[in-house]
Motif scaffolding. Structure first.
Motif, PDB file in Angstrom:
ATOM      1  N   LEU A 197    -126.996 -26.612   1.805  1.00 22.10           N
ATOM      2  CA  LEU A 197    -125.896 -27.583   1.827  1.00 22.10           C
ATOM      3  C   LEU A 197    -125.264 -27.714   0.458  1.00 22.10           C
ATOM      4  CD1 LEU A 197    -127.612 -30.360   3.990  1.00 22.10           C
ATOM      5  CD2 LEU A 197    -125.921 -28.684   4.750  1.00 22.10           C
ATOM      6  N   ALA A 198    -126.109 -27.809  -0.585  1.00 23.84           N
ATOM      7  CA  ALA A 198    -125.601 -27.934  -1.944  1.00 23.84           C
ATOM      8  C   ALA A 198    -124.826 -26.682  -2.359  1.00 23.84           C
ATOM      9  CB  ALA A 198    -126.761 -28.190  -2.909  1.00 23.84           C
ATOM     10  N   TYR A 199    -125.300 -25.526  -1.922  1.00 30.69           N
ATOM     11  CA  TYR A 199    -124.614 -24.273  -2.253  1.00 30.69           C
ATOM     12  C   TYR A 199    -123.201 -24.260  -1.694  1.00 30.69           C
ATOM     13  CZ  TYR A 199    -123.188 -19.419  -1.803  1.00 30.69           C
ATOM     14  OH  TYR A 199    -122.458 -18.244  -1.838  1.00 30.69           O
ATOM     15  N   LEU A 200    -123.039 -24.604  -0.409  1.00 26.65           N
ATOM     16  CA  LEU A 200    -121.714 -24.615   0.203  1.00 26.65           C
ATOM     17  C   LEU A 200    -120.798 -25.644  -0.464  1.00 26.65           C
ATOM     18  CD1 LEU A 200    -122.673 -24.269   3.976  1.00 26.65           C
ATOM     19  CD2 LEU A 200    -121.611 -22.538   2.508  1.00 26.65           C
ATOM     20  N   TRP A 201    -121.335 -26.814  -0.731  1.00 29.61           N
ATOM     21  CA  TRP A 201    -120.556 -27.869  -1.389  1.00 29.61           C
ATOM     22  C   TRP A 201    -120.097 -27.394  -2.771  1.00 29.61           C
ATOM     23  CZ3 TRP A 201    -122.889 -33.268  -3.069  1.00 29.61           C
ATOM     24  CH2 TRP A 201    -121.852 -34.090  -3.510  1.00 29.61           C
ATOM     25  N   ASP A 202    -121.021 -26.809  -3.517  1.00 30.92           N
ATOM     26  CA  ASP A 202    -120.713 -26.366  -4.871  1.00 30.92           C
ATOM     27  C   ASP A 202    -119.677 -25.241  -4.849  1.00 30.92           C
ATOM     28  OD1 ASP A 202    -121.535 -24.738  -7.564  1.00 30.92           O
ATOM     29  OD2 ASP A 202    -122.052 -26.861  -7.722  1.00 30.92           O
ATOM     30  N   TYR A 253    -117.433 -24.528  -2.586  1.00 32.86           N
ATOM     31  CA  TYR A 253    -116.116 -24.997  -2.152  1.00 32.86           C
ATOM     32  C   TYR A 253    -115.402 -25.777  -3.261  1.00 32.86           C
ATOM     33  CZ  TYR A 253    -112.474 -27.460   0.354  1.00 32.86           C
ATOM     34  OH  TYR A 253    -111.252 -27.964   0.746  1.00 32.86           O
ATOM     35  N   THR A 254    -116.120 -26.696  -3.910  1.00 33.46           N
ATOM     36  CA  THR A 254    -115.474 -27.512  -4.938  1.00 33.46           C
ATOM     37  C   THR A 254    -115.033 -26.667  -6.132  1.00 33.46           C
ATOM     38  OG1 THR A 254    -117.680 -28.071  -5.786  1.00 33.46           O
ATOM     39  CG2 THR A 254    -116.615 -29.673  -4.329  1.00 33.46           C
TER      40      THR A 254
END
Length: 394
Positions: A341-346, A348-349
């Motif tokens: 989850l953190a990977y996708l969030w990071d 994308y941002t």
């Protein structure tokens, strides 16, 4: 009927009356009043060359003293003559009542002098000190909030009053200092009250330890002290306090760390002394302003390894706490769940330009900087380790 329970004559009476002057508990409010005066002087001039009004400072100190003396007389009277809580007391019941009348009269005279010298607002800031002391027992100590916050509120009000009688107004800084004292000392008071939890419960004295139980009360206590120290640092960073004020948290946190495993009696002794050190460093920070004009250490000199260096430092802290708590498996499970989850969030941002990371090595893995992968390992592990440490049931 005699004033003193032990002995007769003027000497015995004076000894009995003097026994109700408790320096350990009187010093912080008196020091807070003087600190408020000092803060007003340095605020007015912007330097350590404070010009105080000695008479205004003196009458306020006298008022604070008589408010505290009233509190000690009333507590002793209630605890021995009403509740039969204490094993002994140096004053007879009549002696307590006479001393209370004299102390209240002394406070009234000092309060009148405060009003004459500094105005009615100064009087309104000073008067609650006596009311809190007189009503602490048996009124306020039957409610967890007032039982805990009464003495810290008295210290905070002494600070505000000491400032106002000098400056004729209140500043954001002195209000912030008062909030810090109220919060941090409330934590110390919770620990202090836990010494007598069994007896307090038997006489329906509602302290935090009685209401929540000793363990939960200790968590509340150290939470309040932690919040107080955080506020000191945050206000120093914000510029509301002198930069050196942040150093005051260091000795208090060190002492509080020793107190975490101590029994309530020893913990209280440690924390009171930690509070003295805390106030002493605050006074020095306000008076000398040792860090004024001193820039923060610039770790940006590490260039592209700056971000990586911070992760190594905090990662070492996480490893130390994991070793101490033995929470390796819990940390591993948490990281495994959060990482995708953190990977996708990071990703994308970073992709849409929400933020940039200039001080990094430039090495990328799976579309994001190497440092971000490490960040997603270190932060959850650190969080789990801290959670296990503060929630240790051992």
């Amino acid at each position: 009927m005699a004033i003193a329970r032990h002995g007769v004559g003027p000497t015995a009476n004076l000894r009995a009356l003097g026994s109700q002057v408790h320096p350990v508990f009187m010093l912080p409010p008196l020091a807070a009043s003087a600190f408020g005066a000092l803060l007003a002087g340095t605020t007015r001039l912007g330097t350590a060359e404070a010009v105080l009004v000695p008479l205004a400072m003196g009458v306020h100190l006298v008022a604070v003293f008589f408010g505290l003396y009233t509190a000690h007389l009333k507590d002793g009277y209630v605890d021995f003559h009403v509740r039969d809580e204490d094993d002994d007391h140096p004053l007879t019941a009549r002696g307590c009542r006479l001393a209370l009348a004299g102390s209240s009269a002394g406070f009234a005279l000092a309060l009148g002098a405060v009003v004459v010298l500094a105005g009615p607002v100064a009087g309104l800031l000073t008067l609650p000190g006596w009311a809190i002391g007189y009503l602490h027992a048996p009124q306020f100590d039957t409610n967890p909030v007032t039982a805990t916050a009464g003495y810290p509120a008295g210290v905070a009000l002494a600070l505000l009053g000491g400032f106002y009688v000098q400056a004729g107004t209140l500043s954001a800084a002195v209000i912030a200092f008062a909030v810090v004292f109220l919060v941090a000392l409330s934590g110390v008071k919770v620990v202090d009250d836990a010494k007598d939890v069994v007896y307090d419960r038997s006489i329906e004295k509602r302290t935090v330890a009685v209401a929540l139980g000793p363990r939960r009360a200790r968590e509340v206590a150290f939470g309040l002290m932690g919040l107080g120290m955080f506020l000191v640092v945050a206000f120093a960073v914000d510029g509301l306090f002198p930069a050196g004020a942040a150093l005051a948290a260091v000795p208090f946190v060190a002492v509080a760390a020793l107190a975490t495993r101590a029994d309530p009696e020893l913990a209280t002794m440690l924390l009171i002394r930690g509070a003295y050190l805390f106030l002493a460093v605050l006074v020095a920070a306000v008076w000398f302003r040792p860090l004024a004009g001193v820039p923060l250490p610039d770790i940006g000199v590490l260039g592209p390894y700056t971000y990586l260096a911070t992760e190594v430092a905090f990662g070492a802290g996480a490893l130390f706490l994991l070793q101490r708590t033995g929470a390796w498996w819990a940390a591993a499970r948490t990281v495994a769940v959060l990482y995708p989850l953190a990977y996708l969030w990071d990703w994308y941002t970073l992709e849409v330009g929400v933020f940039a990371i200039p001080l990094r090595t430039g090495v990328e893995l799976l579309g994001i900087p190497l440092e971000e992968h490490l960040f997603m390992l270190v932060v959850p592990a650190f969080t789990v380790a801290v959670h296990e440490l503060v929630n240790d049931r051992a």
